[in-house]
Design a protein around this motif. Sequence first.
Motif, PDB file in Angstrom:
ATOM      1  N   UNK A 159       1.323  23.732  15.142  1.00 29.44           N
ATOM      2  CA  UNK A 159       2.643  24.230  14.713  1.00 29.44           C
ATOM      3  C   UNK A 159       2.551  25.637  14.132  1.00 29.44           C
ATOM      4  N   UNK A 160       1.353  26.000  13.657  1.00 28.94           N
ATOM      5  CA  UNK A 160       1.212  27.298  13.002  1.00 28.94           C
ATOM      6  C   UNK A 160       0.240  28.165  13.792  1.00 28.94           C
ATOM      7  N   UNK A 161       0.726  29.276  14.307  1.00 26.51           N
ATOM      8  CA  UNK A 161      -0.173  30.173  15.029  1.00 26.51           C
ATOM      9  C   UNK A 161      -0.810  31.129  14.024  1.00 26.51           C
ATOM     10  N   UNK A 162      -1.882  31.780  14.438  1.00 26.72           N
ATOM     11  CA  UNK A 162      -2.582  32.727  13.565  1.00 26.72           C
ATOM     12  C   UNK A 162      -2.899  32.095  12.218  1.00 26.72           C
ATOM     13  N   UNK A 163      -3.302  30.861  12.265  1.00 31.02           N
ATOM     14  CA  UNK A 163      -3.469  30.126  11.018  1.00 31.02           C
ATOM     15  C   UNK A 163      -4.711  29.260  11.079  1.00 31.02           C
TER      16      UNK A 163
END
Length: 363
Positions: free
Chosen positions: A187-191
């Motif tokens: 659900x969270x990109x660059x994370x």
Amino acid sequence: MIKPIAIVGGGFSGLLLASVLGDEVVVFEEHDKVGRPPHCTGLVSLRTFRSISRLTGIGSEVIEGYFNELMIKPLSVDDYVVLKLSEPVVKLDRVRIEELLANIATSKGALIKVNHVVTKVSPDGTVLVKNQVGRFSTVFIAEGSSLRLCKFLNLCGKVIEKLVGAQYLLKCYKCPDEGIYVLTSSKLTKFFGWLISYDKKLLLGLITRKDPSIKLKYLLKMAVKEFNLNIKEVIKVFGGPIVIGYPRLVPYLGNVFAIGDAALMVKPISGGGLYGAVRQVMAISKSFNPPKDLSKSKYLRLMLTTVLNIYSQIKLLRLILSTYGTYDSLIRSLIRSGIKDVKVIDYDNHLLNVLTNLVKLLT
Ligand SMILES: Cc1cc2nc3c(=O)[nH]c(=O)nc-3n(C[C@H](O)[C@H](O)[C@H](O)COP(=O)(O)OP(=O)(O)OC[C@H]3O[C@@H](n4cnc5c(N)ncnc54)[C@H](O)[C@@H]3O)c2cc1C
């Protein structure tokens, strides 16, 4: 001139260097205390910790936990990829270590001047602090990721990304087994996030580009579900900026050197700024004979492998992300391919080691 050498910044890098150079240095710190903000998780390889010990005499009293593996887990997936480490990673008490470094530095004769903002540094060693000018034989800029002075002097290298790290320190009624869990999310990109269970405490944190507090709340909710956490108390919420970029091969201009985050000596993914700073201070201690000038050629020679290591790890990270898009899709595809145990030789070279191991496993 009060002392021959000035250090700008009383964070980890500045204090470590001051604790080694002692009597020769004055440290200027803009805050009313050195060693703040205590933003960091404090994970380093045992080897890096031993180097800190050799440089300063600080012993295992600052170690809060030892870990032999990293478990990488996409949220909502039951499987893990386990990275086995050839020697432990240790978690340091970051507040305590900086207190000790400051004590060692002052006991060796260093002057630490708090509430002293340095507003300008010139290549000839001139420093403007509190509207007064001082002239030093050498100046080390250890200003951290603000990069204010280093940018002006074009000393900090090439910044690629400014990220934010944020974390909760939690007390639980029942903690998961001791360990480091690296968390990814579709659900969270660059994370990516981490959960570190140690000494009956939990550190839950993340690195992201923006909105850290919203994402941290989401991560907490997910972690509670995934690890069946029963939280007793939020002890504190803390964090800070992390800059990622290519350090300069020649991190000095005239008599002015950049060290630590100010020189972009930050190993990616593991937030490894302590590693780079320790390597720099080791190199300085071997090539400096205060109050004489630092032998620049020796310093560069000693730093070459570390700079190239950071350089190649950043290149590799960018390659991995451009291939897989997100950390989460990389980990999920490893799990799908049945690659769940990766032997990592060395935490300080972790990305290169992971890649070589993966190539071996895949061929
Ligand atoms: C959430 C998070 C987790 C992290 N986890 C890890 C980890 O697990 N392992 C690891 O190795 N690294 C980690 N890091 C990175 C690590 O914290 C940094 O690399 C390290 O603190 C850098 O130390 P420094 O001394 O270079 O900079 P800082 O610690 O930022 O210190 C800079 C100091 O300079 C002072 N200063 C700045 N400008 C001036 C000025 N003009 N005049 C006077 N004083 C000035 C500041 O007030 C500050 O005290 C993490 C970072 C974050 C944000």
